[in-house]
Write an enzyme that holds these catalytic residues in place. Sequence first.
Site, PDB file in Angstrom:
ATOM      1  CG  ASP A 117       9.551   3.801 -29.139  1.00 31.54           C
ATOM      2  OD1 ASP A 117       8.483   3.329 -28.723  1.00 31.54           O
ATOM      3  OD2 ASP A 117      10.394   4.334 -28.402  1.00 31.54           O
ATOM      4  N   GLY A 118       9.770   2.617 -33.630  1.00 30.66           N
ATOM      5  CA  GLY A 118       9.742   2.911 -35.054  1.00 30.66           C
ATOM      6  C   GLY A 118       8.468   2.421 -35.705  1.00 30.66           C
ATOM      7  CG  ASN A 129       9.451  10.858 -32.010  1.00 29.16           C
ATOM      8  OD1 ASN A 129       8.484  10.960 -31.263  1.00 29.16           O
ATOM      9  ND2 ASN A 129      10.210   9.775 -32.045  1.00 29.16           N
ATOM     10  CD  GLU A 130      13.293  13.320 -34.163  1.00 24.87           C
ATOM     11  OE1 GLU A 130      13.529  12.451 -35.032  1.00 24.87           O
ATOM     12  OE2 GLU A 130      12.974  13.040 -32.995  1.00 24.87           O
ATOM     13  CB  ALA A 141       5.195  13.138 -28.258  1.00 25.41           C
ATOM     14  CB  SER A 160      20.418  11.556 -28.536  1.00 25.42           C
ATOM     15  OG  SER A 160      19.690  10.412 -28.156  1.00 25.42           O
TER      16      SER A 160
END
Length: 255
Positions: free
Chosen positions: A45-46, A115-116, A153, A161
């Site tokens: 994913d990274g 993502n964030e 997403a 988490s």
Amino acid sequence: MPAARNIAFMASDTPLAQEAKARLDARYGTHRPEDADVIVALGGDGFMLATLHGTQDLPAPVYGMNRGTVGFLMNTYGEDGLIDRLEAAEEAVINPLHMKATGVDGKVTEALAINEVSLLRAGPQAAKLRIHVDGKQRLDELVCDGALVSTPAGSTAYNYSAHGPILPIGADVLAVTAVAAFRPRRWRGALLPKGAIVRFEVVEPEKRPVMADADSRSVKAVADVVIRSEPSVEHRILFDPGHGLEERLLREQFQ
């Protein structure tokens, strides 16, 4: 998607991904991302996030195949029938977040995050943050290890988490989530319209240093961070039929 005549393979630095790239290049040909109908990212994913950022100005969508660890944004790796898989793939279009971080020294850093965008304490003491939404102060003091704003997403990543909600991929909302909140103890975050502008003001930034991070692009010692959705940038991601982002987000909630 239309016929995938030209495929550009991009791989992370791991031996597993590099070996896969060599085999796929030999089998399907080698093309530059600029000339490709589709870009295939080989890694985790990274690396997928890095590929999306690096190719955001190109017209080709990105199809990931997992040669990494987690692979939430990736499809199952397979060398056979790749062109058929690409032509049958489902497309998801997502907009990133825009971060404008102002340091205690006055320096301004801008970055995009798929993502964030997160703020994290960078010293031994908890961070103190004020939260403003669309110019209005909504929380006078959040004492915490950090806070983040997540896209749908990215809602299954760091946001999840930190006990934030999983958002449907088509939801026009953003999640604001605290990381280890101390005060208010029962504050569980907020859901905001996608068009909202969120501003984090760091209280006592010299005493309680805070860093900001946008998809691993970090800014140290921030005093003020403004976050908003960036509709002018569209990331096109391809998934095998029945395994798109919407299905993955649903599946995560019932495991």
